[in-house]
Design an enzyme around this catalytic site. Sequence first.
Site, PDB file in Angstrom:
ATOM      1  N   THR A 180     -15.908 -14.049  13.614  1.00  0.00           N
ATOM      2  CA  THR A 180     -15.010 -12.899  13.514  1.00  0.00           C
ATOM      3  C   THR A 180     -15.878 -11.684  13.336  1.00  0.00           C
ATOM      4  O   THR A 180     -16.923 -11.790  12.721  1.00  0.00           O
ATOM      5  CB  THR A 180     -14.150 -13.076  12.227  1.00  0.00           C
ATOM      6  OG1 THR A 180     -13.392 -14.265  12.333  1.00  0.00           O
ATOM      7  CG2 THR A 180     -13.239 -11.906  11.965  1.00  0.00           C
TER       8      THR A 180
ATOM      9  N   GLY B 268     -10.276 -19.640   8.518  1.00  0.00           N
ATOM     10  CA  GLY B 268      -9.214 -18.890   7.851  1.00  0.00           C
ATOM     11  C   GLY B 268      -8.406 -19.722   6.885  1.00  0.00           C
ATOM     12  O   GLY B 268      -7.959 -19.226   5.840  1.00  0.00           O
TER      13      GLY B 268
ATOM     14  N   ARG C   9      -0.851 -20.258  15.646  1.00  0.00           N
ATOM     15  CA  ARG C   9      -1.692 -20.286  14.432  1.00  0.00           C
ATOM     16  C   ARG C   9      -2.270 -18.885  14.154  1.00  0.00           C
ATOM     17  O   ARG C   9      -2.776 -18.213  15.045  1.00  0.00           O
ATOM     18  CB  ARG C   9      -2.832 -21.285  14.630  1.00  0.00           C
ATOM     19  CG  ARG C   9      -3.790 -21.422  13.428  1.00  0.00           C
ATOM     20  CD  ARG C   9      -5.019 -20.567  13.575  1.00  0.00           C
ATOM     21  NE  ARG C   9      -6.014 -20.795  12.514  1.00  0.00           N
ATOM     22  CZ  ARG C   9      -7.037 -20.007  12.286  1.00  0.00           C
ATOM     23  NH1 ARG C   9      -7.240 -18.943  13.018  1.00  0.00           N
ATOM     24  NH2 ARG C   9      -7.895 -20.278  11.318  1.00  0.00           N
ATOM     25  N   VAL C  10      -2.207 -18.486  12.902  1.00  0.00           N
ATOM     26  CA  VAL C  10      -2.783 -17.216  12.474  1.00  0.00           C
ATOM     27  C   VAL C  10      -3.766 -17.517  11.343  1.00  0.00           C
ATOM     28  O   VAL C  10      -3.476 -18.326  10.458  1.00  0.00           O
ATOM     29  CB  VAL C  10      -1.667 -16.262  11.986  1.00  0.00           C
ATOM     30  CG1 VAL C  10      -2.249 -15.046  11.289  1.00  0.00           C
ATOM     31  CG2 VAL C  10      -0.781 -15.830  13.157  1.00  0.00           C
TER      32      VAL C  10
ATOM     33  N   THR D 275     -15.371 -14.081   7.148  1.00  0.00           N
ATOM     34  CA  THR D 275     -15.471 -14.788   8.415  1.00  0.00           C
ATOM     35  C   THR D 275     -15.482 -16.286   8.100  1.00  0.00           C
ATOM     36  O   THR D 275     -15.726 -16.674   6.960  1.00  0.00           O
ATOM     37  CB  THR D 275     -16.747 -14.376   9.175  1.00  0.00           C
ATOM     38  OG1 THR D 275     -16.806 -15.088  10.415  1.00  0.00           O
ATOM     39  CG2 THR D 275     -18.006 -14.692   8.392  1.00  0.00           C
ATOM     40  N   GLY D 276     -15.208 -17.090   9.111  1.00  0.00           N
ATOM     41  CA  GLY D 276     -15.188 -18.528   8.874  1.00  0.00           C
ATOM     42  C   GLY D 276     -13.782 -19.068   8.993  1.00  0.00           C
ATOM     43  O   GLY D 276     -12.885 -18.410   9.546  1.00  0.00           O
TER      44      GLY D 276
HETATM   45  N1  GLY Z   1     -11.634 -16.203  10.250  1.00  0.00           N
HETATM   46  C1  GLY Z   1     -10.875 -16.170  11.430  1.00  0.00           C
HETATM   47  C2  GLY Z   1      -9.902 -17.232  11.576  1.00  0.00           C
HETATM   48  O1  GLY Z   1      -9.928 -18.242  10.914  1.00  0.00           O
HETATM   49  O2  GLY Z   1      -9.056 -17.091  12.431  1.00  0.00           O
END
Ligand code: GLY
Length: 318
Positions: free
Chosen positions: A181, A235, A209-210, A232-233
């Site tokens: 990200t 979510g 998916r979010v 980042t990583g």
């Molecule tokens: N960190 C971004 C996601 O998991 O979508």
Amino acid sequence: MISRRRFSQISAAMGLSLMNSVNALSIKTQNSSPIVVSTWNNKKANQIAYDALIEEPGALLDAIESAVNSVEENEKDLSVGYGGLPDNSGKVSLDACIMDHKHNAGSVCFLRDIVHAVSVARKVMEESPHVMLAGQGAQDFALEHGFEKTNMLSEQAEKAYLKWKKNPVFSPEINGERHDTIGLLAMDSASDLSGACSTSGLSYKTPGRVGDSPIIGSGLYVDNKVGAATATGLGELIMKCCSTFLVVEKMKQGLSPENACRYAIEMIVETQDYSGKQAGLIAINKQGEVGAYAIQKGFIYTVADADGIRVLESNYYL
Ligand code: GLY
């Protein structure tokens, strides 16, 4: 409040007799230029934001937006904007958010067919009474505000998708390998803080998916009195700990940016099955100090300030 630049001018004029006061504020004095920090090796984006802040010191959000836009339109980046890897139906969907020094925030999630998700998030913040728009509603809003529809699946992403389709195994560890990200934080010469975050999310995810990136307090959080943080990583790990909110609150309690990030990573590790998964956090405090921490080795971040631009590796839990 005295600005860092003004303080430098005043202290230079007053000379060495004020040496003790100069020492007390030495961080501010050294950092009279803007500071930009972003996840991963995003040197070009940092440079864009830094140069923009030198040219137009007050235009903090413009600087951040154009930096993040440069990543969103880079088709070689497989996890942000155009060229991002699709979901398991072969369609790309984007999540993004932005937050400014006045505690305004805007966000879009599950946005399809629009390249500059962060710019739509900014429009939500500035031209709607809402904070977050999702899916078709976000796309309709974008089109109403002059954005154009684009086929977001690049040739490279389509090739990767067709290869994955032959053996469509999904696990956050495997599919997270190439997943990251852009989260970008900036402080201007008046010490105001803002940030943004943009991603195409986890590759080959379930449609709809979010992740954490568009969620204020998970992917990004700014408290202009204290500092800012972005993530980042995976979510799914970050969202359950409201990690960036936690980082900023910990900085408020006096932790350094790195220790605050470490605290938030340890909370993920203590509460969830993190094996094989990555999460990384970066933060900046009001004094212009920057820090980062991750679950695993390998998380890098980029800093641009008066000393130049450099990519650093964070400390990590494992
Ligand atoms: N960190 C971004 C996601 O998991 O979508």
